[in-house]
Design an enzyme around this catalytic site. Sequence first.
Site, mmCIF file in Angstrom:
data_model
loop_
_atom_site.group_PDB
_atom_site.id
_atom_site.type_symbol
_atom_site.label_atom_id
_atom_site.label_comp_id
_atom_site.label_asym_id
_atom_site.label_seq_id
_atom_site.Cartn_x
_atom_site.Cartn_y
_atom_site.Cartn_z
ATOM 1 C CB THR A 1 -0.938 0.019 1.210
ATOM 2 O OG1 THR A 1 -0.176 -0.218 2.410
ATOM 3 C CG2 THR A 1 -2.012 -1.061 1.073
ATOM 4 C CD GLU B 1 -2.443 -1.691 -3.410
ATOM 5 O OE1 GLU B 1 -1.525 -1.694 -2.570
ATOM 6 O OE2 GLU B 1 -2.429 -0.991 -4.441
ATOM 7 C CG ASP C 1 4.113 -1.681 -5.356
ATOM 8 O OD1 ASP C 1 4.584 -1.046 -6.303
ATOM 9 O OD2 ASP C 1 2.911 -1.990 -5.280
#
Length: 254
Positions: free
Chosen positions: A36, A99, A151
Amino acid sequence: MSGFLADQPGAEVRVSPNFGQRRESIRTDMIILHYTGMKSGAAAESWLCDPASEVSSHYLVHEDGRIVQMVRESDRAWHAGKSSWRGVTDINSCSVGVEIVNPGHEFGYVDFPDDQIAAVIGLCKGISQRHGVPCERVLAHSDVAPGRKVDPGERFPWEKLFRSGLGHFVAPEPVGGEPRLALGDQGQAVENLQSMLALYGYGIEITGVYESATRTVVNAFQRHFRPGRIDGIADGSTSLTLRKLLEALPEPIG
């Protein structure tokens, strides 16, 4: 939409307005994992459900393992942005986005708790079974958007997922070794490296020149598959790990 039944048993539902229709010609056969990158899970959950954000994800997994579904798997969530993999550029239409709550590099990147990873594994197994997702198509956001995204990052335990039957993994070769390809190099060795990266799935142009775009993709590869050193330099370890991954693919790329 006022609500829907969760696709994943046990998931809570909090509807995000940020979604659309998938392109009918594209099969849903990828899972993209994100972190996130916000200070709290509550803030991330609210942002993904805020129409002003124009972003969303199918699922959010909190640190304690709680799973929240925000977009139906049959719909197209807005999680991947500008991205590509094996020539496909509408990643949102062919993927399910997950996420994972973590502050990320900007707010104090930390290890992912065991309960959270156990929930991610259970969730990804469910998604894979529902859509027939091949193990090698469980990917990082950084894989499909090199340079733009980093990420879920080098702390994410890909080996643990692989041992559970998810994702693609080989033991990375020890850092170092020859040849050592870096910015400004050119020739057959660079072309071979670019070709292997493209064959694996990365969006890279095969030029035979080690320019900044190649360094960016090598960085993304290292972050996922050889996190011992992330420097954008293709040492022998990087190239050999990539070759081993290609050889270990469960079926030929076609």
